[in-house]
Design a protein around this motif. Structure first.
Motif, PDB file in Angstrom:
ATOM      1  N   ASP A   8       0.838  -1.201   0.000  1.00 29.86           N
ATOM      2  CA  ASP A   8       0.000   0.000   0.000  1.00 29.86           C
ATOM      3  C   ASP A   8       0.876   1.255   0.000  1.00 29.86           C
ATOM      4  N   ALA A   9       1.931   1.244   0.812  1.00 31.11           N
ATOM      5  CA  ALA A   9       2.838   2.393   0.879  1.00 31.11           C
ATOM      6  C   ALA A   9       3.527   2.604  -0.461  1.00 31.11           C
ATOM      7  N   ASP A  10       3.905   1.522  -1.137  1.00 29.52           N
ATOM      8  CA  ASP A  10       4.506   1.640  -2.471  1.00 29.52           C
ATOM      9  C   ASP A  10       3.542   2.297  -3.448  1.00 29.52           C
ATOM     10  N   ARG A  11       2.254   1.961  -3.357  1.00 31.98           N
ATOM     11  CA  ARG A  11       1.243   2.574  -4.241  1.00 31.98           C
ATOM     12  C   ARG A  11       1.103   4.064  -3.958  1.00 31.98           C
ATOM     13  N   VAL A  12       1.120   4.434  -2.686  1.00 33.85           N
ATOM     14  CA  VAL A  12       1.048   5.846  -2.314  1.00 33.85           C
ATOM     15  C   VAL A  12       2.270   6.581  -2.868  1.00 33.85           C
ATOM     16  N   ALA A  13       3.438   5.985  -2.699  1.00 33.58           N
ATOM     17  CA  ALA A  13       4.657   6.590  -3.232  1.00 33.58           C
ATOM     18  C   ALA A  13       4.531   6.792  -4.741  1.00 33.58           C
ATOM     19  N   GLU A  14       4.070   5.781  -5.433  1.00 35.31           N
ATOM     20  CA  GLU A  14       3.908   5.874  -6.884  1.00 35.31           C
ATOM     21  C   GLU A  14       2.919   6.987  -7.248  1.00 35.31           C
ATOM     22  N   ASP A  15       1.815   7.076  -6.531  1.00 37.13           N
ATOM     23  CA  ASP A  15       0.821   8.130  -6.780  1.00 37.13           C
ATOM     24  C   ASP A  15       1.410   9.524  -6.589  1.00 37.13           C
ATOM     25  N   GLY A  17       4.493  10.234  -7.252  1.00 36.88           N
ATOM     26  CA  GLY A  17       5.600  10.402  -8.192  1.00 36.88           C
ATOM     27  C   GLY A  17       6.952  10.036  -7.611  1.00 36.88           C
ATOM     28  N   ILE A  18       6.944   9.293  -6.508  1.00 31.70           N
ATOM     29  CA  ILE A  18       8.191   8.859  -5.872  1.00 31.70           C
ATOM     30  C   ILE A  18       8.630   7.543  -6.501  1.00 31.70           C
ATOM     31  N   GLN A  19       9.902   7.485  -6.886  1.00 34.87           N
ATOM     32  CA  GLN A  19      10.469   6.257  -7.429  1.00 34.87           C
ATOM     33  C   GLN A  19      11.260   5.561  -6.324  1.00 34.87           C
ATOM     34  N   VAL A  20      10.887   4.314  -6.032  1.00 37.43           N
ATOM     35  CA  VAL A  20      11.516   3.549  -4.957  1.00 37.43           C
ATOM     36  C   VAL A  20      12.516   2.565  -5.553  1.00 37.43           C
ATOM     37  N   ALA A  21      13.726   2.534  -4.980  1.00 39.63           N
ATOM     38  CA  ALA A  21      14.761   1.612  -5.446  1.00 39.63           C
ATOM     39  C   ALA A  21      15.444   0.963  -4.253  1.00 39.63           C
ATOM     40  N   SER A  22      15.856  -0.267  -4.437  1.00 39.05           N
ATOM     41  CA  SER A  22      16.623  -0.974  -3.419  1.00 39.05           C
ATOM     42  C   SER A  22      18.097  -0.612  -3.607  1.00 39.05           C
ATOM     43  N   LEU A  23      18.676  -0.013  -2.579  1.00 42.32           N
ATOM     44  CA  LEU A  23      20.071   0.418  -2.624  1.00 42.32           C
ATOM     45  C   LEU A  23      20.786  -0.051  -1.367  1.00 42.32           C
ATOM     46  N   SER A  24      22.075   0.067  -1.361  1.00 40.69           N
ATOM     47  CA  SER A  24      22.869  -0.284  -0.189  1.00 40.69           C
ATOM     48  C   SER A  24      23.454   0.996   0.400  1.00 40.69           C
ATOM     49  N   ILE A  40      16.078   2.496  -0.414  1.00 41.51           N
ATOM     50  CA  ILE A  40      15.897   1.759   0.840  1.00 41.51           C
ATOM     51  C   ILE A  40      16.841   0.559   0.832  1.00 41.51           C
ATOM     52  N   ASP A  41      17.546   0.380   1.937  1.00 36.91           N
ATOM     53  CA  ASP A  41      18.493  -0.722   2.068  1.00 36.91           C
ATOM     54  C   ASP A  41      17.762  -1.916   2.683  1.00 36.91           C
ATOM     55  N   ASP A  42      17.281  -2.811   1.827  1.00 36.67           N
ATOM     56  CA  ASP A  42      16.494  -3.957   2.272  1.00 36.67           C
ATOM     57  C   ASP A  42      17.260  -4.872   3.227  1.00 36.67           C
ATOM     58  N   SER A  43      18.586  -4.866   3.143  1.00 30.82           N
ATOM     59  CA  SER A  43      19.371  -5.745   4.020  1.00 30.82           C
ATOM     60  C   SER A  43      19.295  -5.306   5.482  1.00 30.82           C
ATOM     61  N   LYS A  44      18.845  -4.075   5.723  1.00 33.32           N
ATOM     62  CA  LYS A  44      18.744  -3.565   7.095  1.00 33.32           C
ATOM     63  C   LYS A  44      17.316  -3.620   7.636  1.00 33.32           C
ATOM     64  N   GLU A  51       9.570  -2.241   7.453  1.00 35.00           N
ATOM     65  CA  GLU A  51       9.602  -1.682   6.104  1.00 35.00           C
ATOM     66  C   GLU A  51       8.488  -0.652   5.917  1.00 35.00           C
ATOM     67  N   LEU A  52       7.305  -0.957   6.427  1.00 33.27           N
ATOM     68  CA  LEU A  52       6.179  -0.037   6.320  1.00 33.27           C
ATOM     69  C   LEU A  52       6.490   1.281   7.035  1.00 33.27           C
ATOM     70  N   VAL A  53       7.022   1.202   8.249  1.00 37.87           N
ATOM     71  CA  VAL A  53       7.354   2.402   9.020  1.00 37.87           C
ATOM     72  C   VAL A  53       8.393   3.240   8.274  1.00 37.87           C
ATOM     73  N   VAL A  54       9.417   2.591   7.735  1.00 35.94           N
ATOM     74  CA  VAL A  54      10.469   3.307   7.008  1.00 35.94           C
ATOM     75  C   VAL A  54       9.894   3.982   5.768  1.00 35.94           C
ATOM     76  N   LEU A  55       9.101   3.251   4.999  1.00 34.95           N
ATOM     77  CA  LEU A  55       8.502   3.832   3.791  1.00 34.95           C
ATOM     78  C   LEU A  55       7.614   5.020   4.133  1.00 34.95           C
ATOM     79  N   LEU A  56       6.777   4.875   5.151  1.00 26.51           N
ATOM     80  CA  LEU A  56       5.877   5.967   5.522  1.00 26.51           C
ATOM     81  C   LEU A  56       6.644   7.201   5.997  1.00 26.51           C
TER      82      LEU A  56
END
Length: 88
Positions: A8-15, A17-24, A40-44, A51-56
């Motif tokens: 859901d948070a990814d959809r809000v980001a997309e709406d 205009g935020i582009q989400v990428a997995s980075l280190s 977002i560093d998925d390894s952390k 993940e939801l808290v970080v995205l929000l």
């Protein structure tokens, strides 16, 4: 829209205009710039809830224009973090 999970948070980001990428990152979990690029560093991330808290929070930074430069004073950092969290 009620945000219940990271999809859901990814959809809000997309709406927004935020582009989400997995980075280190060496010293952070996530980062968003005023241009709308969110890394977002998925390894952390240890759980879907985290993940939801970080995205929000990062969406909050973008939506509230609550940015600060690397090396900002604690007062600036604290104010911008508060603005971002208040938004969500």
């Amino acid at each position: 829209m009620t945000i219940k999970n990271s999809l859901d948070a990814d959809r809000v980001a997309e709406d927004l205009g935020i582009q989400v990428a997995s980075l280190s990152f060496q010293n952070r979990v996530a980062f968003i710039g005023p241009e709308g690029y969110l890394g977002i560093d998925d390894s952390k991330i240890e759980s879907e809830e985290e993940e939801l808290v970080v995205l929000l929070e990062e969406i909050g930074h973008f939506s509230a224009a609550a940015f600060y430069p690397v090396g900002a004073s604690f007062g600036t950092w604290e104010r911008q973090e508060h603005r971002a969290k208040r938004y969500i």
